[in-house]
Design a protein around this motif. Structure first.
Motif, mmCIF file in Angstrom:
data_model
loop_
_atom_site.group_PDB
_atom_site.id
_atom_site.type_symbol
_atom_site.label_atom_id
_atom_site.label_comp_id
_atom_site.label_asym_id
_atom_site.label_seq_id
_atom_site.Cartn_x
_atom_site.Cartn_y
_atom_site.Cartn_z
ATOM 1 N N ASP A 54 -35.081 30.055 20.834
ATOM 2 C CA ASP A 54 -33.920 30.786 20.326
ATOM 3 C C ASP A 54 -33.106 29.949 19.340
ATOM 4 O O ASP A 54 -31.931 30.207 19.119
ATOM 5 C CB ASP A 54 -33.037 31.245 21.489
ATOM 6 N N ARG A 55 -33.725 28.977 18.738
ATOM 7 C CA ARG A 55 -33.010 28.137 17.781
ATOM 8 C C ARG A 55 -32.539 28.933 16.567
ATOM 9 O O ARG A 55 -31.435 28.715 16.077
ATOM 10 C CB ARG A 55 -33.890 26.981 17.315
ATOM 11 N N VAL A 56 -33.356 29.858 16.100
ATOM 12 C CA VAL A 56 -32.974 30.664 14.943
ATOM 13 C C VAL A 56 -31.770 31.536 15.293
ATOM 14 O O VAL A 56 -30.814 31.632 14.516
ATOM 15 C CB VAL A 56 -34.164 31.529 14.470
ATOM 16 N N GLN A 57 -31.812 32.136 16.456
ATOM 17 C CA GLN A 57 -30.693 32.985 16.886
ATOM 18 C C GLN A 57 -29.415 32.166 17.018
ATOM 19 O O GLN A 57 -28.349 32.593 16.580
ATOM 20 C CB GLN A 57 -31.020 33.660 18.211
ATOM 21 N N LYS A 58 -29.515 30.977 17.591
ATOM 22 C CA LYS A 58 -28.336 30.121 17.723
ATOM 23 C C LYS A 58 -27.819 29.699 16.353
ATOM 24 O O LYS A 58 -26.614 29.646 16.126
ATOM 25 C CB LYS A 58 -28.659 28.895 18.570
ATOM 26 N N ALA A 59 -28.729 29.397 15.445
ATOM 27 C CA ALA A 59 -28.311 29.016 14.095
ATOM 28 C C ALA A 59 -27.606 30.176 13.396
ATOM 29 O O ALA A 59 -26.605 29.972 12.700
ATOM 30 C CB ALA A 59 -29.520 28.570 13.275
ATOM 31 N N GLU A 60 -28.116 31.402 13.585
ATOM 32 C CA GLU A 60 -27.463 32.571 12.992
ATOM 33 C C GLU A 60 -26.084 32.792 13.601
ATOM 34 O O GLU A 60 -25.133 33.121 12.891
ATOM 35 C CB GLU A 60 -28.332 33.808 13.182
ATOM 36 N N GLU A 61 -25.964 32.613 14.912
ATOM 37 C CA GLU A 61 -24.662 32.757 15.566
ATOM 38 C C GLU A 61 -23.677 31.710 15.060
ATOM 39 O O GLU A 61 -22.519 32.018 14.791
ATOM 40 C CB GLU A 61 -24.814 32.648 17.084
ATOM 41 N N ASN A 62 -24.161 30.469 14.911
ATOM 42 C CA ASN A 62 -23.296 29.408 14.396
ATOM 43 C C ASN A 62 -22.872 29.699 12.959
ATOM 44 O O ASN A 62 -21.723 29.454 12.585
ATOM 45 C CB ASN A 62 -23.998 28.052 14.474
ATOM 46 N N ALA A 63 -23.792 30.209 12.158
ATOM 47 C CA ALA A 63 -23.462 30.547 10.770
ATOM 48 C C ALA A 63 -22.449 31.683 10.719
ATOM 49 O O ALA A 63 -21.511 31.652 9.914
ATOM 50 C CB ALA A 63 -24.726 30.929 10.004
#
Length: 134
Positions: A54-63
């Motif tokens: 879920d790294r991509v999802q976390k990165a999108e949430e952080n962005a």
């Protein structure tokens, strides 16, 4: 984790394939074990590892959070800018009023001094002064 499981399954598959070549009596069982352990379990573990990534999802949430904070900072900066402009205009009005009051005061003092000079006889009255002094 998935890579370790897949690599282990691949090594087990290779070992079982080697056993199948040496012992033909257990070849059917070994081939079934090879198919289940290597391809089935390793592939399943690999898919689970990819799905749990879920790294991509976390990165999108952080962005998204960073964009929201950026927008809030922009709004605050705009409010501060408007407030500073309002304060600057207020200061300019106060400065203009102060200058007007100073000029008025200077004119009053000049008129008083002129009247005192006339009263003391140091200066002759002006024609305009006669009309206002009656």
């Amino acid at each position: 984790m998935a890579f370790a499981v897949y690599t282990t399954a691949l090594l087990v598959t290779t070992a079982l394939a080697g056993l199948a070549l040496q012992y033909s009596t257990a070849a059917g069982v070994v081939q079934l074990a090879v198919a289940l352990s290597g391809n089935g379990i390793g592939g399943f573990a690999l898919v689970l590892g990819i799905l749990r990534d879920d790294r991509v999802q976390k990165a999108e949430e952080n962005a998204a959070q960073a964009r929201q904070e950026s927008e809030q900072f922009k709004q605050q900066a705009e409010q501060f800018k408007q407030q500073a402009e309002s304060e600057r205009q207020r200061a300019e009005r106060a400065e203009a009023e102060l200058e007007r009051v100073r000029a008025e005061r200077d004119q009053e003092w000049a008129a008083r001094i002129r009247r005192l000079e006339i009263a003391a006889g140091f200066a002759a009255p002006d024609a305009s002064d006669d009309a206002t002094e009656n």
